[in-house]
Scaffold this motif. Sequence first.
Motif, PDB file in Angstrom:
ATOM      1  N   LEU A 194     -26.313  54.472 -34.060  1.00  0.00           N
ATOM      2  CA  LEU A 194     -26.945  55.777 -34.287  1.00  0.00           C
ATOM      3  C   LEU A 194     -26.729  56.597 -33.026  1.00  0.00           C
ATOM      4  O   LEU A 194     -27.602  56.685 -32.161  1.00  0.00           O
ATOM      5  CB  LEU A 194     -28.438  55.596 -34.583  1.00  0.00           C
ATOM      6  N   LYS A 195     -25.530  57.175 -32.920  1.00  0.00           N
ATOM      7  CA  LYS A 195     -25.167  57.848 -31.663  1.00  0.00           C
ATOM      8  C   LYS A 195     -25.699  59.272 -31.595  1.00  0.00           C
ATOM      9  O   LYS A 195     -25.741  59.975 -32.606  1.00  0.00           O
ATOM     10  CB  LYS A 195     -23.654  57.876 -31.539  1.00  0.00           C
ATOM     11  N   LYS A 196     -26.054  59.649 -30.360  1.00  0.00           N
ATOM     12  CA  LYS A 196     -26.551  61.007 -30.116  1.00  0.00           C
ATOM     13  C   LYS A 196     -26.103  61.431 -28.732  1.00  0.00           C
ATOM     14  O   LYS A 196     -25.809  60.564 -27.907  1.00  0.00           O
ATOM     15  CB  LYS A 196     -28.086  60.990 -30.050  1.00  0.00           C
ATOM     16  N   GLU A 197     -26.115  62.735 -28.463  1.00  0.00           N
ATOM     17  CA  GLU A 197     -25.902  63.184 -27.084  1.00  0.00           C
ATOM     18  C   GLU A 197     -27.182  62.852 -26.314  1.00  0.00           C
ATOM     19  O   GLU A 197     -28.260  63.300 -26.696  1.00  0.00           O
ATOM     20  CB  GLU A 197     -25.689  64.697 -27.026  1.00  0.00           C
ATOM     21  N   LYS A 236     -31.268  53.795 -28.161  1.00  0.00           N
ATOM     22  CA  LYS A 236     -32.077  52.573 -28.012  1.00  0.00           C
ATOM     23  C   LYS A 236     -31.258  51.452 -27.378  1.00  0.00           C
ATOM     24  O   LYS A 236     -31.696  50.783 -26.441  1.00  0.00           O
ATOM     25  CB  LYS A 236     -32.575  52.115 -29.382  1.00  0.00           C
ATOM     26  N   LEU A 237     -30.050  51.260 -27.926  1.00  0.00           N
ATOM     27  CA  LEU A 237     -29.208  50.164 -27.431  1.00  0.00           C
ATOM     28  C   LEU A 237     -28.751  50.424 -26.003  1.00  0.00           C
ATOM     29  O   LEU A 237     -28.756  49.522 -25.164  1.00  0.00           O
ATOM     30  CB  LEU A 237     -27.982  49.988 -28.335  1.00  0.00           C
ATOM     31  N   PHE A 238     -28.355  51.658 -25.741  1.00  0.00           N
ATOM     32  CA  PHE A 238     -27.815  51.938 -24.413  1.00  0.00           C
ATOM     33  C   PHE A 238     -28.919  51.814 -23.354  1.00  0.00           C
ATOM     34  O   PHE A 238     -28.682  51.303 -22.256  1.00  0.00           O
ATOM     35  CB  PHE A 238     -27.181  53.333 -24.382  1.00  0.00           C
ATOM     36  N   GLU A 239     -30.126  52.243 -23.721  1.00  0.00           N
ATOM     37  CA  GLU A 239     -31.231  52.093 -22.773  1.00  0.00           C
ATOM     38  C   GLU A 239     -31.475  50.607 -22.481  1.00  0.00           C
ATOM     39  O   GLU A 239     -31.710  50.209 -21.347  1.00  0.00           O
ATOM     40  CB  GLU A 239     -32.498  52.744 -23.316  1.00  0.00           C
ATOM     41  N   GLN A 240     -31.363  49.780 -23.541  1.00  0.00           N
ATOM     42  CA  GLN A 240     -31.532  48.335 -23.370  1.00  0.00           C
ATOM     43  C   GLN A 240     -30.501  47.784 -22.373  1.00  0.00           C
ATOM     44  O   GLN A 240     -30.818  46.970 -21.501  1.00  0.00           O
ATOM     45  CB  GLN A 240     -31.349  47.660 -24.742  1.00  0.00           C
ATOM     46  N   ALA A 241     -29.239  48.269 -22.482  1.00  0.00           N
ATOM     47  CA  ALA A 241     -28.184  47.812 -21.564  1.00  0.00           C
ATOM     48  C   ALA A 241     -28.522  48.220 -20.129  1.00  0.00           C
ATOM     49  O   ALA A 241     -28.411  47.402 -19.194  1.00  0.00           O
ATOM     50  CB  ALA A 241     -26.843  48.386 -21.985  1.00  0.00           C
ATOM     51  N   ILE A 321     -22.116  47.347 -25.082  1.00  0.00           N
ATOM     52  CA  ILE A 321     -21.016  48.197 -24.606  1.00  0.00           C
ATOM     53  C   ILE A 321     -19.813  48.051 -25.543  1.00  0.00           C
ATOM     54  O   ILE A 321     -19.150  49.040 -25.878  1.00  0.00           O
ATOM     55  CB  ILE A 321     -20.633  47.839 -23.139  1.00  0.00           C
ATOM     56  N   ALA A 322     -19.548  46.826 -26.012  1.00  0.00           N
ATOM     57  CA  ALA A 322     -18.420  46.628 -26.940  1.00  0.00           C
ATOM     58  C   ALA A 322     -18.649  47.413 -28.237  1.00  0.00           C
ATOM     59  O   ALA A 322     -17.718  47.959 -28.815  1.00  0.00           O
ATOM     60  CB  ALA A 322     -18.232  45.150 -27.233  1.00  0.00           C
ATOM     61  N   LYS A 323     -19.911  47.467 -28.706  1.00  0.00           N
ATOM     62  CA  LYS A 323     -20.216  48.240 -29.917  1.00  0.00           C
ATOM     63  C   LYS A 323     -19.880  49.716 -29.716  1.00  0.00           C
ATOM     64  O   LYS A 323     -19.595  50.440 -30.662  1.00  0.00           O
ATOM     65  CB  LYS A 323     -21.708  48.142 -30.270  1.00  0.00           C
ATOM     66  N   HIS A 324     -19.989  50.170 -28.451  1.00  0.00           N
ATOM     67  CA  HIS A 324     -19.642  51.568 -28.145  1.00  0.00           C
ATOM     68  C   HIS A 324     -18.144  51.700 -27.856  1.00  0.00           C
ATOM     69  O   HIS A 324     -17.704  52.730 -27.357  1.00  0.00           O
ATOM     70  CB  HIS A 324     -20.429  52.057 -26.926  1.00  0.00           C
ATOM     71  N   LYS A 325     -17.383  50.615 -28.118  1.00  0.00           N
ATOM     72  CA  LYS A 325     -15.940  50.547 -27.838  1.00  0.00           C
ATOM     73  C   LYS A 325     -15.636  50.721 -26.351  1.00  0.00           C
ATOM     74  O   LYS A 325     -14.590  51.220 -25.949  1.00  0.00           O
ATOM     75  CB  LYS A 325     -15.168  51.587 -28.654  1.00  0.00           C
ATOM     76  N   GLY A 326     -16.609  50.317 -25.538  1.00  0.00           N
ATOM     77  CA  GLY A 326     -16.415  50.399 -24.094  1.00  0.00           C
ATOM     78  C   GLY A 326     -16.169  49.020 -23.499  1.00  0.00           C
ATOM     79  O   GLY A 326     -16.103  48.017 -24.222  1.00  0.00           O
ATOM     80  N   VAL A 327     -16.016  48.979 -22.192  1.00  0.00           N
ATOM     81  CA  VAL A 327     -15.871  47.688 -21.505  1.00  0.00           C
ATOM     82  C   VAL A 327     -16.807  47.658 -20.302  1.00  0.00           C
ATOM     83  O   VAL A 327     -17.171  48.702 -19.753  1.00  0.00           O
ATOM     84  CB  VAL A 327     -14.429  47.405 -21.000  1.00  0.00           C
ATOM     85  N   ILE A 328     -17.157  46.437 -19.907  1.00  0.00           N
ATOM     86  CA  ILE A 328     -18.008  46.281 -18.722  1.00  0.00           C
ATOM     87  C   ILE A 328     -17.402  45.204 -17.843  1.00  0.00           C
ATOM     88  O   ILE A 328     -16.857  44.223 -18.347  1.00  0.00           O
ATOM     89  CB  ILE A 328     -19.460  45.940 -19.118  1.00  0.00           C
ATOM     90  N   TRP A 329     -17.464  45.414 -16.544  1.00  0.00           N
ATOM     91  CA  TRP A 329     -17.035  44.374 -15.609  1.00  0.00           C
ATOM     92  C   TRP A 329     -17.853  44.513 -14.329  1.00  0.00           C
ATOM     93  O   TRP A 329     -18.597  45.493 -14.165  1.00  0.00           O
ATOM     94  CB  TRP A 329     -15.526  44.460 -15.354  1.00  0.00           C
ATOM     95  N   ALA A 330     -17.714  43.506 -13.460  1.00  0.00           N
ATOM     96  CA  ALA A 330     -18.487  43.544 -12.209  1.00  0.00           C
ATOM     97  C   ALA A 330     -17.574  43.231 -11.039  1.00  0.00           C
ATOM     98  O   ALA A 330     -16.595  42.499 -11.179  1.00  0.00           O
ATOM     99  CB  ALA A 330     -19.620  42.532 -12.279  1.00  0.00           C
ATOM    100  N   GLU A 331     -17.904  43.821  -9.889  1.00  0.00           N
ATOM    101  CA  GLU A 331     -17.215  43.475  -8.642  1.00  0.00           C
ATOM    102  C   GLU A 331     -18.284  43.040  -7.659  1.00  0.00           C
ATOM    103  O   GLU A 331     -19.343  43.672  -7.572  1.00  0.00           O
ATOM    104  CB  GLU A 331     -16.466  44.693  -8.096  1.00  0.00           C
ATOM    105  N   SER A 332     -17.998  41.967  -6.944  1.00  0.00           N
ATOM    106  CA  SER A 332     -19.029  41.457  -6.037  1.00  0.00           C
ATOM    107  C   SER A 332     -18.443  40.470  -5.040  1.00  0.00           C
ATOM    108  O   SER A 332     -17.371  39.897  -5.279  1.00  0.00           O
ATOM    109  CB  SER A 332     -20.109  40.762  -6.876  1.00  0.00           C
ATOM    110  N   GLU A 333     -19.136  40.325  -3.929  1.00  0.00           N
ATOM    111  CA  GLU A 333     -18.804  39.304  -2.916  1.00  0.00           C
ATOM    112  C   GLU A 333     -20.149  38.740  -2.484  1.00  0.00           C
ATOM    113  O   GLU A 333     -21.133  39.487  -2.411  1.00  0.00           O
ATOM    114  CB  GLU A 333     -18.196  39.957  -1.667  1.00  0.00           C
ATOM    115  N   PRO A 334     -20.197  37.460  -2.151  1.00  0.00           N
ATOM    116  CA  PRO A 334     -21.473  36.923  -1.673  1.00  0.00           C
ATOM    117  C   PRO A 334     -22.009  37.739  -0.483  1.00  0.00           C
ATOM    118  O   PRO A 334     -21.236  38.122   0.395  1.00  0.00           O
ATOM    119  CB  PRO A 334     -21.115  35.490  -1.248  1.00  0.00           C
TER     120      PRO A 334
END
Length: 355
Positions: A194-197, A236-241, A321-334
Amino acid sequence: MTNLSSNSIDLNTTLLESTHDAILAVDKLLNLNLSNTQFNKKFIKGVEHKHIEEIFEDQEVITAFKDCIKTSESRKVQEHSIFHKNRTHYYEIVVSPIIRNEQCIGAMGVFKNITEAKLTEQMRVDFVANVSHEIRTPLTSIKGFAQVLDSNDKFIAPEAKHYLDKIITNTERLHALFSDLLNLSVIESRHRLLKKEVNLKFMLESVKAMLLQNYADKNMNISYDLSVEFVRVDPKLFEQALINLIENACKYSGNDANIKISNFIDNEESVIITISDDGPGISKEHLGRIFERFYQVDSSRNKKHDSTGTGLGLSIVKHIIAKHKGVIWAESEPDQGTIFFIKLPINPNKIDQND
Ligand code: ADP
């Protein structure tokens, strides 16, 4: 053996009629040019239709054809449903441009029937949802009674208090686990968002207020700097993410941590949102696995920070994010903090050439 290539017109018709997919082709003005029997049987209702808008009411389908012709690029409609012979049928549609002499002269839609897969998936989701629901109800009751015992010293001997605390903590863990499992299965089964601006600033303000209250003892600093104020998402979903990601940053970073959210346009095609913290970071060996279900970097880290971590939080985010046809990744170092990147397409129906 029959020579398939003996008559190309016959061959084309035979191929069109041999496939289980429903197929139609339209010209540049969206007038119907060609369709196979599979298509006519399911989508044409008696009267002869001449224009795509007479066949479909679903604006997503019409827009996919319009966009395809306008841009000469393929489009996909994840799910289109129709009611035929007393039951609902589900289709995935791929719309491709018809190119002649380097000019787009129309579009072709291939409608793949996904009803069986959809119903099986629905059964799996319903099962997980029912089990999770049935288990959460008695758990709430166990926790409630344990808390009653805990609240009054008359009820319980001091030596037993330690065991009672364990019952309460573990009931909370199970409750969180089944809530996350339920959440995940509901998200997985959602084909249509249920997408909205959405004004990202307002959304972040409410997430921030909630988390600053929950983590008041840690004196967190949550700030944002947005170059794109509006994003088109399922609120709702994006806020959850966002909650899951920012809450992890709060959970795993020490006191006085700085959490920053920012965004920018990438290549005019997507919006990238970053969530960064200056917490303990994640080493390379774990970084590639944190989005897997139930994966936790190390259980002592998780126990130290939060007894109700389930290892499902990032998996839920990845699905949203996949449902929104997007991708997610992380960058990190200890010891260098962590940055999560969410990339959302501005035009989500576009099909990547590598798809
Ligand atoms: P959990 O319920 O354990 O938080 P998640 O799926 O949300 O599960 O996260 C998976 C693991 O990734 C966590 O157990 C944690 O060790 C690690 N992690 C997630 N976010 C961060 C972060 N911002 N900083 C450091 N570690 C993180």
